[in-house]
Design a protein around this motif. Structure first.
Motif, PDB file in Angstrom:
ATOM      1  N   MET A 149      -8.689 -15.844  -0.089  1.00  0.00           N
ATOM      2  CA  MET A 149      -8.376 -15.005  -1.246  1.00  0.00           C
ATOM      3  C   MET A 149      -9.096 -13.659  -1.222  1.00  0.00           C
ATOM      4  N   ALA A 150      -9.989 -13.430  -0.245  1.00  0.00           N
ATOM      5  CA  ALA A 150     -10.774 -12.190  -0.256  1.00  0.00           C
ATOM      6  C   ALA A 150      -9.886 -10.953  -0.196  1.00  0.00           C
ATOM      7  N   GLY A 151      -8.800 -11.015   0.553  1.00  0.00           N
ATOM      8  CA  GLY A 151      -7.910  -9.871   0.676  1.00  0.00           C
ATOM      9  C   GLY A 151      -7.195  -9.510  -0.613  1.00  0.00           C
ATOM     10  N   LEU A 152      -7.246 -10.412  -1.611  1.00  0.00           N
ATOM     11  CA  LEU A 152      -6.581 -10.118  -2.880  1.00  0.00           C
ATOM     12  C   LEU A 152      -7.262  -8.965  -3.609  1.00  0.00           C
ATOM     13  N   ARG A 155      -6.238  -5.315  -0.071  1.00  0.00           N
ATOM     14  CA  ARG A 155      -5.094  -5.118   0.813  1.00  0.00           C
ATOM     15  C   ARG A 155      -3.878  -5.962   0.469  1.00  0.00           C
ATOM     16  N   PHE A 156      -4.082  -7.245   0.230  1.00  0.00           N
ATOM     17  CA  PHE A 156      -2.923  -8.106  -0.013  1.00  0.00           C
ATOM     18  C   PHE A 156      -2.262  -7.768  -1.343  1.00  0.00           C
ATOM     19  N   MET A 157      -3.060  -7.632  -2.397  1.00  0.00           N
ATOM     20  CA  MET A 157      -2.454  -7.339  -3.694  1.00  0.00           C
ATOM     21  C   MET A 157      -1.910  -5.918  -3.745  1.00  0.00           C
ATOM     22  N   THR A 158      -2.510  -4.987  -3.014  1.00  0.00           N
ATOM     23  CA  THR A 158      -1.971  -3.631  -2.944  1.00  0.00           C
ATOM     24  C   THR A 158      -0.576  -3.640  -2.339  1.00  0.00           C
ATOM     25  N   SER A 159      -0.411  -4.383  -1.254  1.00  0.00           N
ATOM     26  CA  SER A 159       0.898  -4.486  -0.613  1.00  0.00           C
ATOM     27  C   SER A 159       1.901  -5.190  -1.512  1.00  0.00           C
ATOM     28  N   PHE A 160       1.443  -6.211  -2.226  1.00  0.00           N
ATOM     29  CA  PHE A 160       2.356  -6.935  -3.118  1.00  0.00           C
ATOM     30  C   PHE A 160       2.859  -6.019  -4.225  1.00  0.00           C
ATOM     31  N   HIS A 161       1.963  -5.294  -4.866  1.00  0.00           N
ATOM     32  CA  HIS A 161       2.365  -4.381  -5.944  1.00  0.00           C
ATOM     33  C   HIS A 161       3.322  -3.321  -5.411  1.00  0.00           C
ATOM     34  N   ALA A 162       3.030  -2.786  -4.220  1.00  0.00           N
ATOM     35  CA  ALA A 162       3.875  -1.739  -3.651  1.00  0.00           C
ATOM     36  C   ALA A 162       5.299  -2.219  -3.433  1.00  0.00           C
ATOM     37  N   HIS A 178       4.850   1.157   8.579  1.00  0.00           N
ATOM     38  CA  HIS A 178       4.199   2.027   9.564  1.00  0.00           C
ATOM     39  C   HIS A 178       2.692   1.798   9.514  1.00  0.00           C
ATOM     40  N   GLY A 179       2.167   1.144  10.543  1.00  0.00           N
ATOM     41  CA  GLY A 179       0.756   0.799  10.618  1.00  0.00           C
ATOM     42  C   GLY A 179       0.554  -0.675  10.348  1.00  0.00           C
ATOM     43  N   CYS A 180       0.050  -1.405  11.350  1.00  0.00           N
ATOM     44  CA  CYS A 180      -0.096  -2.860  11.240  1.00  0.00           C
ATOM     45  C   CYS A 180      -1.562  -3.266  11.170  1.00  0.00           C
ATOM     46  N   GLY A 181      -2.318  -2.570  10.310  1.00  0.00           N
ATOM     47  CA  GLY A 181      -3.652  -3.025   9.957  1.00  0.00           C
ATOM     48  C   GLY A 181      -3.548  -4.086   8.879  1.00  0.00           C
ATOM     49  N   GLY A 182      -4.631  -4.266   8.106  1.00  0.00           N
ATOM     50  CA  GLY A 182      -4.629  -5.300   7.084  1.00  0.00           C
ATOM     51  C   GLY A 182      -3.575  -5.082   6.019  1.00  0.00           C
ATOM     52  N   VAL A 183      -3.430  -3.843   5.528  1.00  0.00           N
ATOM     53  CA  VAL A 183      -2.408  -3.541   4.528  1.00  0.00           C
ATOM     54  C   VAL A 183      -1.018  -3.723   5.122  1.00  0.00           C
ATOM     55  N   GLY A 184      -0.808  -3.189   6.313  1.00  0.00           N
ATOM     56  CA  GLY A 184       0.508  -3.261   6.935  1.00  0.00           C
ATOM     57  C   GLY A 184       0.943  -4.679   7.228  1.00  0.00           C
ATOM     58  N   LEU A 185       0.051  -5.494   7.788  1.00  0.00           N
ATOM     59  CA  LEU A 185       0.413  -6.879   8.074  1.00  0.00           C
ATOM     60  C   LEU A 185       0.678  -7.652   6.779  1.00  0.00           C
ATOM     61  N   SER A 186      -0.108  -7.366   5.744  1.00  0.00           N
ATOM     62  CA  SER A 186       0.156  -7.988   4.446  1.00  0.00           C
ATOM     63  C   SER A 186       1.538  -7.587   3.940  1.00  0.00           C
TER      64      SER A 186
END
Length: 353
Positions: A149-152, A155-162, A178-186
């Protein structure tokens, strides 16, 4: 308590003992069980974002993706209690402004960026103080791992909201990331769960392979291809939604130019010292194709339950984006590895003592 303190930009963080926090009347102290190491931490460590007023001062404890257990609460806290396991968003809201009261706490009028401002010391530490805990501490479901849950927190919740709230994604839409870092992969994992056909773009084949595992149906190595042209060829004219998950000029412009008519560009990544927030865009193309440019920041803490429901039914798995667990002493090495975009997924600190 032990903490990782920013003493000089671009130099290793100092791992040292600092005073443990006491809760304010409306606050809570959590024992940090896990904290992600995010590219935003790298930006702070670099001394970026002065143009946004977000450059952290020296002496700051970094870290803004925590999950842990509440060990003390203030006298005015009503909904959070000792023993609760919680996640904490990086954008700490006051809970009382118009934005917070209307469900948009991620854009609080008096927001404090966790780990980037002296009043909100970060989570690269054994303990963390959470202001206005009833608003900012999000209780975790029973049985979930703090590491997962740490990514919540970012990065994970940012991607979900987007993707779930800001973009208009329908089943079968083409979504380019575009970009497969933590945000991108999420974002890839979430877009797949929402029923989209995902195209992943990056420079590193290993990251593109991970993107495929998380649901991408097509991948593009940006070092070998004309990105907008390739996306348009795959998506029969252009993506319906395109996400810049990195924030540099190239990915932002590629994302916009990858869109088809009436496509939506979603800007998630914040820029570096090279751009200082200013990127040239093909505005005539955007007018002619009625392209939307959408900014997206974090996620209102009141909507975390949407993620939890999808986790509970197996549609989302935040742990799939966690790449490794490390000790607090390793944080500087992980930040340095981001200089050359070497980090894949979300590295998480789970050893603080």
């Amino acid at each position: 308590m032990r903490a990782a303190v920013l003493e000089e930009y671009q130099e290793p963080l100092a791992i040292r003992d600092v005073d443990a926090p006491d809760p304010a009347a409306e606050g809570a102290v959590i024992e940090v069980e896990a904290c992600g190491i995010c590219r935003s931490d790298w930006h702070g460590w670099q001394g970026d974002w002065e143009w946004l007023g977000l450059k952290p001062p020296t002496g700051q404890i970094l870290g803004h993706e925590p999950a842990g257990k509440v060990i003390e609460v203030g006298d005015e806290v009503e909904n959070i209690k000792e023993g609760d396991r919680v996640a904490v968003p990086f954008n700490i809201g006051d809970g009382i402004c118009h934005q917070c009261r209307t469900g948009h706490g991620n854009t609080c009028e008096n927001v404090l960026p966790l780990g980037f401002a002296e009043p909100v010391q970060g989570a690269f530490a054994e303990q963390l103080h959470v202001p206005t805990a009833d608003h900012n501490a999000v209780r975790l479901p029973d049985g979930v791992s703090s590491v997962d849950m740490a990514g919540l927190g970012c990065r994970f919740m940012t991607s979900f909201h987007a993707l779930a709230h800001r973009a208009d994604i329908e089943a079968g839409d083409w979504v380019a990331v575009h970009g497969c870092g933590g945000v991108g992969l999420s974002a890839i994992h979430i877009a797949d769960a929402l029923g989209a056909n995902v195209i992943a773009v990056d420079l590193v084949d290993e990251k593109l392979q991970k993107a495929t595992e998380l649901g991408a149906v097509e991948t593009i190595n940006a070092s070998e291809n004309d990105v907008p042209g390739t996306v348009k060829a795959i998506a029969a004219g252009g993506a319906d939604v395109s996400v810049d998950a990195l924030g540099i000029e190239t990915t932002c412009r590629n994302s916009v130019m990858s869109l088809g008519t009436r496509g939506q560009h979603v800007q998630v990544g914040l820029s570096t010292q090279d751009e200082e927030g200013m990127v040239a865009l093909p505005t005539d193309l955007m007018v002619m194709q009625e392209i939307e440019f959408i900014g997206s920041l974090g996620m209102p803490p009141t909507r975390y339950d949407e993620i939890f429901r999808m986790v509970d039914t197996g549609k989302l798995d935040p742990s799939a984006v966690v790449s490794e667990t490390v000790a607090l002493d390793d944080v500087s090495d992980r930040l340095a590895s981001m200089n050359d975009f070497e980090t894949m997924g979300i590295p998480v600190i789970d050893e603080f003592a």
